[in-house]
Design an enzyme around this catalytic site. Sequence first.
Site, PDB file in Angstrom:
ATOM      1  CB  CYS A  21      -9.764   4.148  18.949  1.00 57.23           C
ATOM      2  SG  CYS A  21      -8.882   5.109  17.702  1.00 57.23           S
ATOM      3  CG  HIS A  79     -14.053  -1.334  -4.015  1.00 60.26           C
ATOM      4  ND1 HIS A  79     -13.706  -1.744  -5.289  1.00 60.26           N
ATOM      5  CD2 HIS A  79     -15.257  -1.902  -3.754  1.00 60.26           C
ATOM      6  CE1 HIS A  79     -14.664  -2.542  -5.766  1.00 60.26           C
ATOM      7  NE2 HIS A  79     -15.623  -2.646  -4.860  1.00 60.26           N
ATOM      8  CB  SER A 134     -12.393  -6.302 -15.599  1.00 61.78           C
ATOM      9  OG  SER A 134     -12.401  -6.357 -14.172  1.00 61.78           O
ATOM     10  CB  ALA A 147     -11.373   6.462 -19.822  1.00 65.18           C
ATOM     11  CB  CYS A 206      -5.681   4.921  20.824  1.00 68.02           C
ATOM     12  SG  CYS A 206      -5.917   3.503  19.720  1.00 68.02           S
ATOM     13  CE1 TYR A 265      -3.394  -2.975   0.830  1.00 68.87           C
ATOM     14  CE2 TYR A 265      -4.289  -1.128  -0.404  1.00 68.87           C
ATOM     15  CZ  TYR A 265      -4.370  -2.441   0.011  1.00 68.87           C
ATOM     16  OH  TYR A 265      -5.431  -3.212  -0.404  1.00 68.87           O
ATOM     17  CG  ASP A 289      -7.057   6.671  -8.032  1.00 68.74           C
ATOM     18  OD1 ASP A 289      -6.831   5.983  -9.050  1.00 68.74           O
ATOM     19  OD2 ASP A 289      -8.058   7.398  -7.908  1.00 68.74           O
ATOM     20  CD  GLN A 325     -15.454  -1.511  -9.638  1.00 69.33           C
ATOM     21  OE1 GLN A 325     -15.384  -2.695  -9.321  1.00 69.33           O
ATOM     22  NE2 GLN A 325     -15.451  -1.110 -10.899  1.00 69.33           N
ATOM     23  N   GLY A 383     -13.834   1.774 -17.647  1.00 69.47           N
ATOM     24  CA  GLY A 383     -12.542   1.298 -17.134  1.00 69.47           C
ATOM     25  C   GLY A 383     -12.658   0.240 -16.063  1.00 69.47           C
TER      26      GLY A 383
END
Length: 243
Positions: free
Chosen positions: A130, A119, A189, A231, A150, A67, A104, A101, A187
């Site tokens: 928390c 998503h 599938s 697109a 925390c 990530y 970004d 979906q 864009g």
Amino acid sequence: MHNFDAKLLALLRGASRVAILTGAGISAESGLPTFRGPGGWWRNYRAEDLATPEAFERDPQLVWEWYRHRRAQVQQHLPNAGHTALAEMQRRAGHLTLITQCVDRYHQQAGARGVIELHGNLIESRCLQCGAQTEGATEIWREGLPYCACGGLRRPAVVWFGESLPGAALQQAFRAAEECDIFFSIGTSALVYPAAHLPHLARDAGAAIVEINPEKTPLTPQAHWFLQGRAGEILPGLVQAFS
Ligand code: BV8
Ligand code: ZN
């Protein structure tokens, strides 16, 4: 330059409610890899093997490394002409709901408003202890893992495979699909549910379905218009159809 079917342009001009679902393909021309296309791998892992609670349970450092890699890619690239065109369409159209979906946040960066994120997003993270969900700046990193003030461990604020989608977002998306005159699938599938269910909901409620994708998908046979291409190349030409 795409020359559009006059009937489609007339439909856009007359549309009072437009719903748009985007997938990773809308960010491909920004340089972000899609899930299932080229570059959808990271080192020798498939995205789908990493975007799961099990993977995070098994190796949170590995999942966070992925990530952080994707966050860096998002920061190093920019929204493209497709994102900009959609934001412009939203300003011109009577009522345009943008459902994505993507995680970004490029639609928001390009000026779209009220974006429904099915998503989640990879900019923020959520504390497992928390529940606080904030942008990366508040993360306290130790040994490759982010912690909350925390003391709790934080996870990416995305929806993984096998996890339910945020209820409110899904309800909003279902309602937009059921109420629209025209539904765009751009864009994606059309493989991941329940997002992939939305165009079918719209079609059953009488909407015209427009798909924009360089390749055919399982949705293509159900689409009233299939605009084959990228697109970022097709969408700018469609903007002026919206009065
Ligand atoms: C749920 C966030 C259950 C994380 C993501 C068997 C059958 C049916 C369903 C299932 C099944 N087994 C499991 C399921 C359910 C599963 C699912 O649908 N799996 C699929 C793979 C079969 N769904 C789930 O698990 C969902 N949750 O169902 O919960 C439940 C129910 C009740 C109670 C509790 C639980 C959760 C799904 C969300 C997963 N998270 N992302 C992250 O990003 O790290 S999904 C991930 O895939 C991304 O969000 C991505 O957007 C999404 C869909 O992929 P696409 O966006 O379509 O991207 P893809 O690469 O596939 O395609 C890109 C397309 O763009 C291509 O068509 C390409 O041609 C096109 N393209 C390329 N360049 C361009 C372009 N188009 C235009 N212009 C270009 N330039
Ligand atoms: Zn916390």
